[in-house]
Write an enzyme that holds these catalytic residues in place. Structure first.
Site, PDB file in Angstrom:
ATOM      1  CG  ASP A 109       2.574 -12.369   2.450  1.00  0.00           C
ATOM      2  OD1 ASP A 109       3.795 -12.602   3.425  1.00  0.00           O
ATOM      3  OD2 ASP A 109       2.917 -11.844   3.386  1.00  0.00           O
ATOM      4  CG  ASP A 144       8.881 -13.094   6.556  1.00  0.00           C
ATOM      5  OD1 ASP A 144       7.557 -14.267   5.570  1.00  0.00           O
ATOM      6  OD2 ASP A 144       9.059 -12.223   6.356  1.00  0.00           O
ATOM      7  N   GLY A 211       8.701  -6.452   6.575  1.00  0.00           N
ATOM      8  CA  GLY A 211       8.932  -5.511   7.541  1.00  0.00           C
ATOM      9  C   GLY A 211       9.287  -4.114   7.718  1.00  0.00           C
TER      10      GLY A 211
HETATM   11  N1  GUN Z   1       3.871  -8.116   4.079  1.00  0.00           N
HETATM   12  C1  GUN Z   1       3.659  -7.359   4.401  1.00  0.00           C
HETATM   13  N2  GUN Z   1       5.220  -7.285   5.338  1.00  0.00           N
HETATM   14  C2  GUN Z   1       4.877  -8.390   5.128  1.00  0.00           C
HETATM   15  C3  GUN Z   1       6.474  -8.899   5.934  1.00  0.00           C
HETATM   16  O1  GUN Z   1       7.418  -8.806   6.132  1.00  0.00           O
HETATM   17  N3  GUN Z   1       7.328 -10.034   5.932  1.00  0.00           N
HETATM   18  C4  GUN Z   1       5.558 -11.408   5.142  1.00  0.00           C
HETATM   19  N4  GUN Z   1       6.062 -12.605   5.174  1.00  0.00           N
HETATM   20  N5  GUN Z   1       4.641 -10.560   4.400  1.00  0.00           N
HETATM   21  C5  GUN Z   1       4.936  -9.829   4.902  1.00  0.00           C
END
Ligand code: GUN
Length: 744
Positions: A109, A144, A211
């Protein structure tokens, strides 16, 4: 050291170079799918759970996840690595797989979640993607903008817009590393639509739904279902969908049924930290337990009390493993349910375990078009309440259609009754809609007789009577009232109608006039007088006689028929069956179905059941199937269907699925020259070889396979919808059932 720790699982085999980044679907149940995502660190089988590994705090070692639990992929945070000099250096020098000691798929992430939790992050949009690429991750994530459920539409719109504005540069920075393109949009349906469409238009490898963490934390599961329904139908179907931050097993069945492929879980470790256990029905605290909610292998020799008295770290590690084991076992259960065609049944069962999940389930399955009183004289049910409270449910009809349309019907095997929920299973909805849309009775019909009272198939009980009625009252329409709705007698053995496994009283429910009238209308009979006949038990002929009398018809049901008359009636019934099945199962118009059946001959088995339907020249057209009441196409039948087609042949791959296709015949799939010789030999059609198809192609439905000049090459059963045919690049598109030899 425990015994397993000596066992090391082999490293994964990298995918073939040309398959990198591709996603194929190997099995499906409606929109639920089992798939394979091809990566350099193995072919990831989906649905998959990616445990979250914090590179600083490893509650369960990634190596243990790989070796012991067979976990094929995990997710970690690149932003944390980027911020910590020591981690960053190791990751950049040795690669992320070495840093974590994990040989499988590594997803990272980007820091978006940190910005949601802690406020802004300092890293640049290109910088964080380039960093992920530099440490050799398999699937990176762009930076994002998180859309929270409490944001207003303007704020969310800005998040959606800004996320999309960053897409192109992020993809550029990713190079050939697979990239996650998250869908944002808060709780706004239109903004989810827009985000899914915008993100889907860029060449991302995977689409996470972002989200949703606060939505899940607040247990707003109906909202969660709405977010899925607003996003998934608009995403390219050849890319896996990841539910960002969803790791509670409670949500797996519903998410998978709606099309989710990937999950990630920090919950297994976070919950373990404060002594909470995950279960498929919710969360339990270890403080209060004498016995385990589920006895998992890691605690087989310990009681909750013993675990409570462990040192903090040791307890946390054990409970994290417990949570992981529970989560993986629920995922396995879901995968098997997809294989068995029972994912919605599992959703239904799980929905009873938590009020918010139940609310989501009722909201999903209570389409406004759903009939109050599908079965007779109900009082006001929770389903009625769900619909009445949610007046905006009508706006979601398209999304629910998207679910229903993809359902395979007919299916083999019994339909297990599970109370009123049974009647709203999407594959039953699909079967009912298909029947109502495609079957056409006679416009002359003024009177009908409705048999009821037993489980199908009905033939043993009513065949004699049907022959008698055909001879004496040829304009009277015989129908059967099943617990799943009214069907013409010519479809008496059709699944699911004939195959409900239910207590006798469900089948023997007193038929209600208003309900039969509504069902008659759905079958196209608006002004038809009817009488009902219970066929269970002794005295059926007497009841039939009374029913006929109530319709002012001659009622000497005991009058014998000559054998030639019987023979003729039997032939008429078989003809009618062949016509009805062509309409409902092969989408033939009534005129075409009748033309094809003209002069048809029937090959029957010892029990008098039709095995094959041949044309006047003895060529095999169709074979009615025992197991699901369906009817298989044979080569001459496929040829006849193609010859009777009036609709222009498809010339391209549709971008939409379209259901207004009644009477246009089975969908055509046009394949390229490379595929032609294989199809002619009866081999399957693979994705990537189709040049075109009809928009009404649907999984489980028969289809015709032609070359570009319109010659029939074979026929088979579609494994996908039309948009999937246009998008997928790997896997089986059509299971070929018959190939048509050499060119004629
Ligand atoms: N981890 C939990 N929700 C999100 C999200 O909306 N975007 C990203 N990049 N990681 C997340």
């Amino acid at each position: 050291m425990s015994a397993w720790s000596h066992e090391r699982r082999d490293d994964p085999t990298p995918c073939r170079a040309q398959d990198h980044g591709r996603f194929e679907v190997t099995q499906r149940d409606g929109r639920a799918r089992l798939g394979k995502l091809h990566t350099h660190h193995g072919v990831l089988e989906t649905p998959a759970l990616l445990p979250v590994v914090n590179p600083n705090i490893r509650t369960v070692e990634p190596r243990e996840m790989w070796d012991k639990y067979g976990i094929q992929a995990l997710i970690t945070n690149s932003y944390i690595m980027w911020k910590h000099e020591d981690l960053r250096t190791i990751a950049q020098n040795k690669g992320v797989h070495n840093l974590l000691d994990f040989p499988g798929v590594v997803m990272t992430d980007s820091g978006t979640f940190q910005s949601y939790v802690y406020g802004d992050v300092e890293v640049g949009v290109d910088e964080i993607v380039a960093f992920q690429r530099s440490i050799g991750v398999d699937i990176a994530t762009m930076l994002d903008v998180f859309s929270r459920p409490d944001m207003n539409a303007t704020e969310v719109e800005e998040a959606v817009r800004e996320t999309e504005a960053r897409a192109a540069q992020s993809l550029e920075a990713a190079g050939d590393t697979m990239l996650n393109g998250p869908v944002q949009g808060g709780v706004f349906r239109e903004l989810r639509h827009i985000s899914a469409q915008l993100m889907g238009s860029h060449p991302f490898a995977v689409h996470p739904i972002g989200g949703i963490v606060p939505v899940m934390e607040q247990q707003r599961y109906k909202e969660y279902a709405k977010i899925m329904m607003a996003s998934l139908p608009l995403l390219p179907p050849n890319r896996p969908v990841h539910m960002f931050g969803c790791g509670h097993p409670m949500l797996f069945p519903m998410s998978i049924a709606l099309g989710a492929d990937l999950f990630d879980s920090a919950a297994y470790a976070l919950f373990a930290r404060d002594g909470r256990l995950l279960t498929p029905w919710g969360t339990e605290r270890i403080d209060e337990l004498v016995d385990w909610p589920l006895l998992m292998p890691c605690v087989a020799h310990q009681t909750p009390e013993q675990v409570r008295s462990m040192k903090t770290k040791e307890r946390e590690h054990l409970l994290a493993k417990y949570n992981l084991e529970v989560t993986l076992s629920e995922l396995a259960r879901c995968k098997q349910a997809v294989r068995d065609g029972r994912i919605w049944q599992l959703v239904e069962q799980r929905s009873h375990q938590h009020p918010a999940l139940r609310e989501a389930f009722l909201w999903l399955t209570t389409a406004p078009s759903f009939e109050r009183n599908l079965r007779p004289e109900r009082f006001y049910t929770d389903r009625d309440a769900a619909r009445d409270i949610d007046r905006d449910r009508g706006m979601w009809e398209d999304a629910w259609d998207w679910v229903v349309w993809s359902q395979q019907t007919p299916r083999s095997g019994g339909i297990q009754w599970g109370g009123d929920d049974t009647f709203s299973r999407p594959h039953i909805a699909k079967a009912r809609r298909t029947l109502h849309m495609r079957w056409e009775g006679s416009g002359e019909t003024k009177q009908a007789i409705v048999f009821h009272g037993i489980r199908g198939p009905f033939r043993d009980r009513i065949n004699d009577v049907l022959e008698w009625l055909d001879h004496h009252h040829p304009t009277l329409q015989p129908l059967i009232l099943t617990s799943l709705g009214l069907i013409p007698a010519s479809l008496e053995d059709l699944n699911p109608f004939a195959h409900l496994d239910a207590p006798a009283w469900v089948l023997r429910h007193e038929p209600e006039t208003a309900w039969i009238q509504r069902e008659l209308q759905r079958l196209g009979f608006s002004d038809v007088a009817f009488a009902t006949v219970d066929v269970a038990g002794d005295g059926m002929k007497q009841r039939l006689s009374e029913a006929l009398e109530s319709l002012n018809l001659a009622n000497e049901v005991h009058q014998p028929m000559e054998s030639s008359q019987r023979e003729e009636a039997r032939n008429n019934l078989r003809m009618r069956q062949g016509i009805a099945k062509q309409m409902v199962l092969l989408n033939a118009s009534k005129d075409v179905a009748m033309a094809i059946m003209e002069g048809a001959e029937f090959v029957v088995n010892r029990e008098g059941r039709v095995k094959n339907i041949n044309d006047g020249q003895g060529q095999h057209l169709f074979s009615p199937r025992l197991r699901d009441g369906g009817m298989s196409l044979a080569n001459a039948g496929a040829q006849a269907m193609l010859q009777h087609r009036l609709e222009p042949k498809p010339t391209g791959l549709p971008r939409t699925e379209w259901w207004g296709h009644v009477g246009k015949g089975p969908a055509i799939v046009v394949v390229d020259d490379d595929a032609e010789p294989f199809v002619r030999k009866g081999r399957n059609v693979f994705h990537g070889f189709a040049l075109g198809c009809d928009p009404w192609l649907a999984p489980g439905q028969p289809c015709l396979i032609t070359n570009a000049s319109g010659q029939l090459l074979g026929h088979g059963v579609a494994q996908c919808t039309s948009t999937e045919m246009g998008a997928m690049t790997k896997g089986i598109a059509v299971k070929t059932r018959g190939g048509i030899g050499k060119e004629n």
